[in-house]
Design a protein around this motif. Sequence first.
Motif, PDB file in Angstrom:
ATOM      1  N   GLU A 194       0.832  -1.212   0.000  1.00 57.71           N
ATOM      2  CA  GLU A 194       0.000   0.000   0.000  1.00 57.71           C
ATOM      3  C   GLU A 194       0.862   1.255   0.000  1.00 57.71           C
ATOM      4  OE1 GLU A 194      -2.695  -0.353   3.233  1.00 57.71           O
ATOM      5  OE2 GLU A 194      -4.040  -1.745   2.169  1.00 57.71           O
TER       6      GLU A 194
ATOM      7  N   LYS B 157       2.151   1.873  -3.484  1.00 55.33           N
ATOM      8  CA  LYS B 157       1.143   2.371  -4.432  1.00 55.33           C
ATOM      9  C   LYS B 157       0.899   3.864  -4.219  1.00 55.33           C
ATOM     10  CE  LYS B 157      -1.337  -1.994  -5.032  1.00 55.33           C
ATOM     11  NZ  LYS B 157      -2.627  -2.702  -4.859  1.00 55.33           N
ATOM     12  N   ILE B 158       0.849   4.254  -2.939  1.00 57.22           N
ATOM     13  CA  ILE B 158       0.611   5.673  -2.644  1.00 57.22           C
ATOM     14  C   ILE B 158       1.750   6.503  -3.171  1.00 57.22           C
ATOM     15  CG2 ILE B 158       0.367   7.373  -0.788  1.00 57.22           C
ATOM     16  CD1 ILE B 158      -1.071   5.162   0.812  1.00 57.22           C
ATOM     17  N   THR B 159       2.991   5.999  -2.956  1.00 57.35           N
ATOM     18  CA  THR B 159       4.167   6.757  -3.411  1.00 57.35           C
ATOM     19  C   THR B 159       4.162   6.861  -4.924  1.00 57.35           C
ATOM     20  OG1 THR B 159       5.394   6.020  -1.478  1.00 57.35           O
ATOM     21  CG2 THR B 159       6.675   6.869  -3.325  1.00 57.35           C
ATOM     22  N   SER B 160       3.828   5.716  -5.563  1.00 58.31           N
ATOM     23  CA  SER B 160       3.797   5.716  -7.033  1.00 58.31           C
ATOM     24  C   SER B 160       2.743   6.679  -7.550  1.00 58.31           C
ATOM     25  CB  SER B 160       3.511   4.294  -7.543  1.00 58.31           C
ATOM     26  OG  SER B 160       4.539   3.417  -7.130  1.00 58.31           O
ATOM     27  N   ALA B 161       1.607   6.703  -6.860  1.00 51.52           N
ATOM     28  CA  ALA B 161       0.539   7.615  -7.321  1.00 51.52           C
ATOM     29  C   ALA B 161       0.961   9.060  -7.163  1.00 51.52           C
ATOM     30  CB  ALA B 161      -0.744   7.342  -6.536  1.00 51.52           C
ATOM     31  N   MET B 162       1.616   9.381  -6.041  1.00 52.92           N
ATOM     32  CA  MET B 162       2.054  10.738  -5.808  1.00 52.92           C
ATOM     33  C   MET B 162       3.103  11.139  -6.825  1.00 52.92           C
ATOM     34  SD  MET B 162       2.182  10.865  -1.656  1.00 52.92           S
ATOM     35  CE  MET B 162       2.693  12.561  -1.666  1.00 52.92           C
TER      36      MET B 162
ATOM     37  N   SER C 273       3.475   9.882  -9.767  1.00 56.03           N
ATOM     38  CA  SER C 273       2.806  10.033 -11.079  1.00 56.03           C
ATOM     39  C   SER C 273       2.074  11.367 -11.153  1.00 56.03           C
ATOM     40  CB  SER C 273       1.810   8.879 -11.296  1.00 56.03           C
ATOM     41  OG  SER C 273       2.503   7.661 -11.301  1.00 56.03           O
ATOM     42  N   ALA C 274       1.415  11.712 -10.045  1.00 56.51           N
ATOM     43  CA  ALA C 274       0.683  13.006 -10.048  1.00 56.51           C
ATOM     44  C   ALA C 274       1.649  14.161 -10.167  1.00 56.51           C
ATOM     45  CB  ALA C 274      -0.140  13.136  -8.773  1.00 56.51           C
TER      46      ALA C 274
END
Length: 213
Positions: A13, A16-21, A23-24
């Motif tokens: 988890e 995923k959060i780091t990857s999403a950040m 990516s954003a």
Amino acid sequence: MSTLSSANVIRSEPVKITSAMLSAAVITILLFAAMQQLIKSNTAARPEPVQAEPVQLYEVAEDSEIIVRQTPPPMPPAQQQPLPKPLPPVDSTPNISPGPVSIAPVQLPQHGGPDNGWTAADRGATPLVRVEPRYPTDAARDGISGWVKLAFTIAANGAVTDVSVIAAEPARVFDREAIRALRRWKYQAKIVDGVAVSQPNMQVQLDFSLQTD
């Protein structure tokens, strides 16, 4: 087996959060870069403003030359010229001259009496002044001739009174002039027993005739 799965889930988890950040963040940076690029492209493509030359809708009239009026020369003195002599008036009437107006003898009433004659103290009327009538202009122009028979009275003072027209040919053409002329006649009145008396019922005929050249 289930314990491992739960641990793996807990570990994955944050990833995923780091990857999403990440990516954003990358997407945000890319968007800012794209916007910056668009702003630069719009600024570079905008042409410099060209100053338009003023359009002249009408032609400005040039100032006309100044005209200096010269003082006119003085007027020459007026010269007196002789006036033209007036021409005699032209007579438009035809060349017809009225002829003489003949006067018929005055009809005097006969004296009555025992001897059917005149006494020494009696005297009949005697004409003193006879005025010829004027020929009417219209009748002379039209070539009309005629006569007028008049009745009148010789007053005691010798004047002619009570003039009236008995007959005329043509009617009402020569009446006025005949009456006007007869009223200007003068008589020496009739004398009866040494006294002047009036003499009515006198008659005379005035003839009007033309003479053509």
